[in-house]
Motif scaffolding. Structure first.
Motif, PDB file in Angstrom:
ATOM      1  N   TYR A  15     -11.941  25.693  13.955  1.00  0.00           N
ATOM      2  CA  TYR A  15     -11.724  24.251  14.086  1.00  0.00           C
ATOM      3  C   TYR A  15     -10.252  23.945  14.372  1.00  0.00           C
ATOM      4  CZ  TYR A  15     -12.716  19.300  13.346  1.00  0.00           C
ATOM      5  OH  TYR A  15     -12.886  17.948  13.523  1.00  0.00           O
ATOM      6  N   ILE A  16      -9.359  24.654  13.688  1.00  0.00           N
ATOM      7  CA  ILE A  16      -7.932  24.479  13.941  1.00  0.00           C
ATOM      8  C   ILE A  16      -7.599  24.851  15.381  1.00  0.00           C
ATOM      9  CG2 ILE A  16      -5.633  25.356  13.396  1.00  0.00           C
ATOM     10  CD1 ILE A  16      -6.490  25.613  10.496  1.00  0.00           C
ATOM     11  N   ASN A  17      -8.171  25.942  15.873  1.00  0.00           N
ATOM     12  CA  ASN A  17      -7.917  26.355  17.248  1.00  0.00           C
ATOM     13  C   ASN A  17      -8.419  25.316  18.242  1.00  0.00           C
ATOM     14  OD1 ASN A  17      -6.656  28.762  16.549  1.00  0.00           O
ATOM     15  ND2 ASN A  17      -8.561  29.934  16.572  1.00  0.00           N
ATOM     16  N   TRP A  18      -9.570  24.717  17.937  1.00  0.00           N
ATOM     17  CA  TRP A  18     -10.110  23.660  18.797  1.00  0.00           C
ATOM     18  C   TRP A  18      -9.166  22.456  18.811  1.00  0.00           C
ATOM     19  CZ3 TRP A  18     -12.149  18.746  17.249  1.00  0.00           C
ATOM     20  CH2 TRP A  18     -12.689  18.010  18.308  1.00  0.00           C
ATOM     21  N   LEU A  19      -8.652  22.088  17.643  1.00  0.00           N
ATOM     22  CA  LEU A  19      -7.719  20.964  17.581  1.00  0.00           C
ATOM     23  C   LEU A  19      -6.454  21.244  18.386  1.00  0.00           C
ATOM     24  CD1 LEU A  19      -7.836  19.775  13.840  1.00  0.00           C
ATOM     25  CD2 LEU A  19      -8.569  18.506  15.855  1.00  0.00           C
ATOM     26  N   LYS A  20      -5.917  22.460  18.244  1.00  0.00           N
ATOM     27  CA  LYS A  20      -4.701  22.816  18.982  1.00  0.00           C
ATOM     28  C   LYS A  20      -4.957  22.779  20.491  1.00  0.00           C
ATOM     29  CE  LYS A  20      -2.669  25.850  15.447  1.00  0.00           C
ATOM     30  NZ  LYS A  20      -2.312  27.254  15.124  1.00  0.00           N
ATOM     31  N   ALA A  21      -6.046  23.403  20.913  1.00  0.00           N
ATOM     32  CA  ALA A  21      -6.360  23.426  22.345  1.00  0.00           C
ATOM     33  C   ALA A  21      -6.625  22.024  22.864  1.00  0.00           C
ATOM     34  CB  ALA A  21      -7.579  24.318  22.589  1.00  0.00           C
ATOM     35  N   GLY A  22      -7.354  21.259  22.072  1.00  0.00           N
ATOM     36  CA  GLY A  22      -7.659  19.887  22.474  1.00  0.00           C
ATOM     37  C   GLY A  22      -6.420  19.034  22.577  1.00  0.00           C
ATOM     38  N   ARG A  23      -5.487  19.222  21.640  1.00  0.00           N
ATOM     39  CA  ARG A  23      -4.236  18.470  21.686  1.00  0.00           C
ATOM     40  C   ARG A  23      -3.444  18.807  22.952  1.00  0.00           C
ATOM     41  NH1 ARG A  23      -1.823  13.841  20.945  1.00  0.00           N
ATOM     42  NH2 ARG A  23       0.403  14.023  20.480  1.00  0.00           N
ATOM     43  N   CYS A  24      -3.431  20.071  23.311  1.00  0.00           N
ATOM     44  CA  CYS A  24      -2.748  20.480  24.541  1.00  0.00           C
ATOM     45  C   CYS A  24      -3.389  19.824  25.764  1.00  0.00           C
ATOM     46  CB  CYS A  24      -2.788  21.997  24.693  1.00  0.00           C
ATOM     47  SG  CYS A  24      -1.760  22.883  23.507  1.00  0.00           S
ATOM     48  N   LEU A  25      -4.726  19.734  25.762  1.00  0.00           N
ATOM     49  CA  LEU A  25      -5.423  19.116  26.887  1.00  0.00           C
ATOM     50  C   LEU A  25      -5.133  17.622  26.972  1.00  0.00           C
ATOM     51  CD1 LEU A  25      -8.885  20.918  26.830  1.00  0.00           C
ATOM     52  CD2 LEU A  25      -7.022  21.230  28.452  1.00  0.00           C
ATOM     53  N   LEU A  26      -5.011  16.958  25.812  1.00  0.00           N
ATOM     54  CA  LEU A  26      -4.671  15.535  25.821  1.00  0.00           C
ATOM     55  C   LEU A  26      -3.276  15.315  26.413  1.00  0.00           C
ATOM     56  CD1 LEU A  26      -6.011  14.283  22.352  1.00  0.00           C
ATOM     57  CD2 LEU A  26      -6.935  13.774  24.621  1.00  0.00           C
ATOM     58  N   ILE A  27      -2.345  16.192  26.057  1.00  0.00           N
ATOM     59  CA  ILE A  27      -0.996  16.094  26.606  1.00  0.00           C
ATOM     60  C   ILE A  27      -1.024  16.344  28.116  1.00  0.00           C
ATOM     61  CG2 ILE A  27       1.299  17.151  26.610  1.00  0.00           C
ATOM     62  CD1 ILE A  27       0.871  17.753  23.618  1.00  0.00           C
ATOM     63  N   LEU A  28      -1.801  17.357  28.529  1.00  0.00           N
ATOM     64  CA  LEU A  28      -1.930  17.664  29.943  1.00  0.00           C
ATOM     65  C   LEU A  28      -2.547  16.482  30.692  1.00  0.00           C
ATOM     66  CD1 LEU A  28      -1.959  19.584  32.399  1.00  0.00           C
ATOM     67  CD2 LEU A  28      -4.160  20.469  31.555  1.00  0.00           C
ATOM     68  N   LYS A  29      -3.582  15.900  30.110  1.00  0.00           N
ATOM     69  CA  LYS A  29      -4.265  14.772  30.746  1.00  0.00           C
ATOM     70  C   LYS A  29      -3.301  13.610  30.968  1.00  0.00           C
ATOM     71  CE  LYS A  29      -6.886  12.079  28.267  1.00  0.00           C
ATOM     72  NZ  LYS A  29      -8.007  11.473  27.502  1.00  0.00           N
ATOM     73  N   ALA A  30      -2.525  13.287  29.948  1.00  0.00           N
ATOM     74  CA  ALA A  30      -1.573  12.181  30.064  1.00  0.00           C
ATOM     75  C   ALA A  30      -0.544  12.445  31.159  1.00  0.00           C
ATOM     76  CB  ALA A  30      -0.877  11.954  28.721  1.00  0.00           C
ATOM     77  N   ALA A  31      -0.141  13.712  31.276  1.00  0.00           N
ATOM     78  CA  ALA A  31       0.846  14.064  32.302  1.00  0.00           C
ATOM     79  C   ALA A  31       0.245  14.002  33.706  1.00  0.00           C
ATOM     80  CB  ALA A  31       1.396  15.459  32.028  1.00  0.00           C
ATOM     81  N   LEU A  32      -1.048  14.281  33.829  1.00  0.00           N
ATOM     82  CA  LEU A  32      -1.701  14.286  35.134  1.00  0.00           C
ATOM     83  C   LEU A  32      -2.002  12.886  35.660  1.00  0.00           C
ATOM     84  CD1 LEU A  32      -4.285  17.207  34.741  1.00  0.00           C
ATOM     85  CD2 LEU A  32      -2.255  17.187  36.215  1.00  0.00           C
ATOM     86  N   HIS A  33      -2.168  11.901  34.771  1.00  0.00           N
ATOM     87  CA  HIS A  33      -2.603  10.564  35.180  1.00  0.00           C
ATOM     88  C   HIS A  33      -1.803   9.993  36.348  1.00  0.00           C
ATOM     89  CE1 HIS A  33      -4.705   9.591  31.092  1.00  0.00           C
ATOM     90  NE2 HIS A  33      -5.388  10.435  31.841  1.00  0.00           N
ATOM     91  N   PRO A  34      -0.474   9.853  36.226  1.00  0.00           N
ATOM     92  CA  PRO A  34       0.264   9.218  37.330  1.00  0.00           C
ATOM     93  C   PRO A  34       0.233  10.025  38.621  1.00  0.00           C
ATOM     94  CG  PRO A  34       1.773  10.090  35.659  1.00  0.00           C
ATOM     95  CD  PRO A  34       0.411  10.166  35.076  1.00  0.00           C
TER      96      PRO A  34
END
Length: 258
Positions: A15-34
């Motif tokens: 579960y911790i690994n999922w949270l870490k990976a998911g957090r990285c994806l959220l950061i990536l997603k925000a960076a990709l938007h513009p």
């Protein structure tokens, strides 16, 4: 109660690994938007400038996908189909026409972008509503992103970031990077709240993805099974069942209609 239950969940390494990976994806997603928004808008404008037929409005109210098939489209929408396929990097792949509302291809760059994305994007109105995987698929499939190194995109899409929840054994307190969850310090409360917010964002995104999927019977069956599993997990955690009470009611409604 919320912090104690979160602490129990964080005792599970998967579960911790999922949270870490998911957090990285959220950061990536925000960076990709513009970047994605700017590039797809420019792509849409260039297509309109190159082909006058694409500027014509849809002339047929029947220009709607049936599942994942778009047939009997009007002259303008048929031309959009041709152009979309022409700019698809994988010519033999299945295009998810069900994502699109063809009459809006002429006026909305995002309706065009959704043709290059995975299924389940029909209700999505912009890059900010997409998960990282959908945006990476768009970059991978549409040749308007020809300046992007596809090796990086492919490696990221191939990464196994699936959520696996194993046994959740209770403990009195959990030490996460030196933070005791039973501590009353402001630093501990702030850190725990931040982690809880990350968790909520990830779960909300997954719930929206599954509840919003509507492409085909096989897809629905698979999504409902995943919803059941996720619903059971949320129900087993009081803090999450309260936060996602509306979504849980929607899941129960779907189960009742089976």
């Amino acid at each position: 109660m919320g912090l104690e239950e979160l602490a129990v969940r964080l005792n599970d390494s998967d579960y911790i690994n999922w949270l870490k990976a998911g957090r990285c994806l959220l950061i990536l997603k925000a960076a990709l938007h513009p970047f994605v928004t700017q590039r797809t808008r420019a792509f849409h404008g260039n297509l309109l400038n190159q082909d006058s037929l694409l500027k014509e409005p849809c002339a047929n109210s029947a220009c709607r996908p049936r599942g994942n098939t778009l047939s009997s489209a009007c002259r303008a929408c048929s031309q959009w189909q041709t152009v979309i396929l022409r700019h698809h990097r994988q010519r033999n792949t299945t295009v998810n026409w069900g994502n699109c509302f063809p009459p809006h291809w002429r006026t909305d760059h995002w309706e065009l972008a959704k043709a290059y994305m995975p299924r389940g994007q029909g209700k999505v109105k912009g890059a900010d509503q997409c998960d990282a995987s959908a945006l990476l698929n768009l970059i991978s499939h549409c040749d308007c992103f020809h300046t992007v190194d596809l090796k990086v995109v492919t490696e990221m899409l191939a990464a196994d970031l699936s959520m696996q929840v194993s046994g959740l054994d209770g403990v009195d307190s959990v030490d996460l990077d030196g933070i005791e969850f039973d501590s009353v310090s402001q630093q501990a409360e702030t850190s725990a709240d931040s982690i809880g917010q990350w968790e909520a964002e990830l779960l909300q995104e997954r719930l929206q993805e599954l509840l919003g999927a509507d492409d085909g019977d096989d897809a629905k069956t698979q999504d409902i099974e995943q919803l059941k599993m996720l619903g059971g997990f949320l129900q087993a955690n009081t803090d999450l069942s309260q936060r996602f009470s509306t979504e849980l009611r929607a899941i129960k409604s779907l189960e009742a209609r089976e």
